[in-house]
Design a protein around this motif. Sequence first.
Motif, PDB file in Angstrom:
ATOM      1  N   GLU A 172      36.495  21.858 -42.504  1.00  0.00           N
ATOM      2  CA  GLU A 172      37.019  21.533 -41.155  1.00  0.00           C
ATOM      3  C   GLU A 172      37.852  20.253 -41.160  1.00  0.00           C
ATOM      4  N   HIS A 173      37.688  19.406 -42.195  1.00  0.00           N
ATOM      5  CA  HIS A 173      38.411  18.130 -42.227  1.00  0.00           C
ATOM      6  C   HIS A 173      39.662  18.163 -43.111  1.00  0.00           C
ATOM      7  N   ARG A 220      20.263  15.024 -36.346  1.00  0.00           N
ATOM      8  CA  ARG A 220      21.516  14.311 -36.034  1.00  0.00           C
ATOM      9  C   ARG A 220      21.190  12.975 -35.348  1.00  0.00           C
ATOM     10  N   ASP A 243      25.771  19.816 -37.780  1.00  0.00           N
ATOM     11  CA  ASP A 243      26.002  19.387 -36.396  1.00  0.00           C
ATOM     12  C   ASP A 243      25.747  20.483 -35.363  1.00  0.00           C
TER      13      ASP A 243
END
Length: 150
Positions: free
Chosen positions: A52-53, A86, A119
Amino acid sequence: MIQKSFVMIKPDGVSRRLMGKILSRFEQKGLQVIAVKLMQISEDLAKTHYGEHEGKPFFEDLITYITSSPSLAMVIKGEDAVLTIRKMIGATNPSEADVGTIRGDFAMDTGRNIIHASDSPESAKREINLFFDESEICDYSIVDNIWIYE
Ligand SMILES: Nc1ncnc2c1ncn2[C@@H]1O[C@H](COP(=O)(O)OP(=O)(O)OP(=O)(O)O)[C@@H](O)[C@H]1O
Ligand SMILES: [Mg+2]
């Protein structure tokens, strides 16, 4: 709801000998460790995990960091495990992470923030499948659960 989360002590956490202290926090909370694997993460696996990054300015440095030395990959289970963990790890930037969180207590720099955790339940499923075979996950019950859950 009982959930599983993927958690990983990053190379700085392992090499700073913080594995035991970090694992203790999850155990003392009442969470259950159901898989662990010390592993040197390959470039391909790191790029898939952090897909995703891709394209962000920190991406190449992130891949270099994560593949630089062994990490401790884990699956941890418990009530609302994803959100609970988290909260326990704290904000991405350790200078913004609350005191009492893992990043708040043990780290100084976003690029060396010592731990990863899924997450969302969807990321947890994807990441667990990426790092572990079904056969490596031990789904056992612990007797003290009667004192941890109503
Ligand atoms: N601005 C930045 N500079 C350097 N590294 C960064 C930066 N932003 C993120 N990273 C690195 O990329 C990781 C992934 O970023 P993300 O936004 O997913 O944060 P996170 O969900 O808190 O961390 P993780 O996915 O590792 O649990 C961060 O934990 C950190 O190691
Ligand atoms: Mg993330």
